[in-house]
Structure formats: structure tokens, C-alpha cells
Design an enzyme around this catalytic site. Structure first.
Site, PDB file in Angstrom:
ATOM      1  N   LYS A   9       0.814  -1.213   0.000  1.00 21.74           N
ATOM      2  CA  LYS A   9       0.000   0.000   0.000  1.00 21.74           C
ATOM      3  C   LYS A   9       0.855   1.275   0.000  1.00 21.74           C
ATOM      4  CE  LYS A   9      -3.518  -1.505   3.201  1.00 21.74           C
ATOM      5  NZ  LYS A   9      -4.346  -1.618   4.109  1.00 21.74           N
ATOM      6  N   TYR A  49     -12.716  -2.568  -3.111  1.00 18.98           N
ATOM      7  CA  TYR A  49     -13.348  -2.516  -1.789  1.00 18.98           C
ATOM      8  C   TYR A  49     -14.861  -2.430  -1.899  1.00 18.98           C
ATOM      9  CZ  TYR A  49      -8.640  -1.600  -0.021  1.00 18.98           C
ATOM     10  OH  TYR A  49      -7.307  -1.685   0.293  1.00 18.98           O
ATOM     11  N   PHE A  57     -16.660   4.663   6.674  1.00 16.39           N
ATOM     12  CA  PHE A  57     -15.198   4.830   6.612  1.00 16.39           C
ATOM     13  C   PHE A  57     -14.646   4.705   5.196  1.00 16.39           C
ATOM     14  CE2 PHE A  57     -15.962   0.310   7.408  1.00 16.39           C
ATOM     15  CZ  PHE A  57     -15.190  -0.282   6.415  1.00 16.39           C
ATOM     16  N   ARG A  85      -1.260 -14.333   4.928  1.00  9.77           N
ATOM     17  CA  ARG A  85      -2.002 -13.646   5.990  1.00  9.77           C
ATOM     18  C   ARG A  85      -1.360 -13.883   7.357  1.00  9.77           C
ATOM     19  NH1 ARG A  85      -6.371 -10.991   4.532  1.00  9.77           N
ATOM     20  NH2 ARG A  85      -7.403 -11.181   6.548  1.00  9.77           N
ATOM     21  N   THR A  91      -4.526  -7.158  11.512  1.00  4.81           N
ATOM     22  CA  THR A  91      -4.754  -5.972  10.686  1.00  4.81           C
ATOM     23  C   THR A  91      -4.239  -4.712  11.368  1.00  4.81           C
ATOM     24  OG1 THR A  91      -6.694  -7.007   9.698  1.00  4.81           O
ATOM     25  CG2 THR A  91      -6.533  -4.620   9.518  1.00  4.81           C
ATOM     26  N   ARG A 102       3.377  -6.709   9.910  1.00  2.30           N
ATOM     27  CA  ARG A 102       2.733  -5.568  10.568  1.00  2.30           C
ATOM     28  C   ARG A 102       3.261  -5.377  11.983  1.00  2.30           C
ATOM     29  NH1 ARG A 102      -2.900  -7.490   8.169  1.00  2.30           N
ATOM     30  NH2 ARG A 102      -2.887  -6.345   6.195  1.00  2.30           N
ATOM     31  N   ASN A 112      -1.348  -0.047   7.466  1.00  2.00           N
ATOM     32  CA  ASN A 112      -0.840  -1.364   7.849  1.00  2.00           C
ATOM     33  C   ASN A 112      -0.063  -2.050   6.733  1.00  2.00           C
ATOM     34  OD1 ASN A 112      -2.885  -2.179   6.162  1.00  2.00           O
ATOM     35  ND2 ASN A 112      -4.117  -3.129   7.744  1.00  2.00           N
ATOM     36  N   HIS A 115      -2.115  -5.191   1.830  1.00  2.00           N
ATOM     37  CA  HIS A 115      -3.411  -5.875   1.694  1.00  2.00           C
ATOM     38  C   HIS A 115      -3.114  -7.273   1.175  1.00  2.00           C
ATOM     39  CE1 HIS A 115      -7.410  -7.015   0.385  1.00  2.00           C
ATOM     40  NE2 HIS A 115      -6.819  -7.444  -0.717  1.00  2.00           N
ATOM     41  N   GLU A 126      -9.610 -10.452  -6.991  1.00  2.00           N
ATOM     42  CA  GLU A 126      -8.628  -9.372  -6.871  1.00  2.00           C
ATOM     43  C   GLU A 126      -7.505  -9.492  -7.902  1.00  2.00           C
ATOM     44  OE1 GLU A 126      -9.380  -8.703  -2.092  1.00  2.00           O
ATOM     45  OE2 GLU A 126      -7.545  -9.695  -2.744  1.00  2.00           O
TER      46      GLU A 126
END
Length: 152
Positions: A9, A49, A57, A85, A91, A102, A112, A115, A126
């Protein structure tokens, strides 16, 4: 074998952590089969998203993901989705265990760094958003026999 999408990100790109994070995935034995830097547009953000577009948000999420380039990566490996993951950690970077990406580099819920697809269905959707079929590179690594057994 599974494929997963990861997005490094804007905070990852701006903090110059691309190589550090990619090297962790490679060291784990995951194979990079697609890689490119792109600027996420508001339209792509809404597609990516989609389940969050109507939530309060969402606009801050879109503002963040479109604020700087991201690096889209297609990773392949045994149980790649779960492995990635687990490597990322929780997260919220404040709650992520030390040793996870993270946990080592993030102290925020939104900033964070990465993704990652959360299921085979999400990964397929995706990956199709970020890569054309001809952008995946199929190749054999000479060290694969030293990374996993033939029957795995």
C-alpha cells in the site's frame, strides 16, 4: 498451489519498505508470478473494496489507497493465502505479533502496509482486477526441490 494478491500500500511505498517486505515472502518460499507498480484510481478502489463502499469509513479508505502508488504482487505457493495472511499478522499493527510484517513495521489500523486476499474466491477476483492473464509469468525455480517435497 494457490495464488494470492498482495498490495504493498501507499504507506509501504512511501516508507521504502517494498524490498524488505517482498524479501520476506521470497524467503518463505513463495514465488512472485506477477509484479507491477500502479496508481489506484477511485474506480479501481470502488471495485476492490466493493463491500465497503456504502460504509462510513469508505471515503478515508479510498483517499488513502489512491494517495500514492501501490505495488501489486501475485504470489504463488502451497497454501499461499493462509501463509501470507499469517506472515502479515493482525490488521491493526499495534496488535500484530512481533516477527510478523505488521508487528515489525506498522503501528496503525489503516496504515498497515499490505493488503492480502483472504480466500481463494477473493484472490481470484482481486487478481483479475490488477492483472491481465498474460501478465502472469509461469516458471520453475531450480530450488523448488529444496523448498518442499514432491508430494506437497
Amino acid at each position: 498451489m494457490q495464488r494470492s494478491l498482495i498490495l504493498l500500500k501507499p504507506d509501504c511505498v512511501q516508507r521504502r519498505l517494498i524490498g524488505e517486505i517482498l524479501s520476506r515472502f521470497e524467503a518463505k518460499g513463495l514465488q512472485i508470478v506477477g509484479l507491477k507498480m500502479i496508481q489506484v484510481t477511485p474506480e479501481l478502489s470502488r471495485q476492490h473494496y466493493a463491500e465497503h463502499v456504502e460504509k462510513p469509513f469508505y471515503q478515508s479508505l479510498e483517499d488513502f489507497i489512491t494517495s500514492a502508488p501501490v505495488v501489486a504482487v501475485a504470489l504463488e505457493g502451497l497454501e499461499a493465502i493462509t501463509v501470507v495472511r499469517d506472515m502479515l499478522g493482525a490488521t491493526n499493527g499495534l496488535k500484530a505479533a512481533p516477527g510478523t510484517i505488521r508487528g515489525d513495521f506498522s503501528s496503525s489500523r489503516q496504515m498497515n502496509l499490505v493488503h492480502a486476499s483472504d480466500s481463494p474466491e477473493s484472490a481470484e477476483r482481486e487478481l483479475n482486477l490488477y492483472f491481465q492473464p498474460n501478465e502472469f509469468c509461469e516458471y520453475s525455480m531450480n530450488l523448488t526441490p529444496f523448498m518442499r517435497a514432491d508430494d506437497e
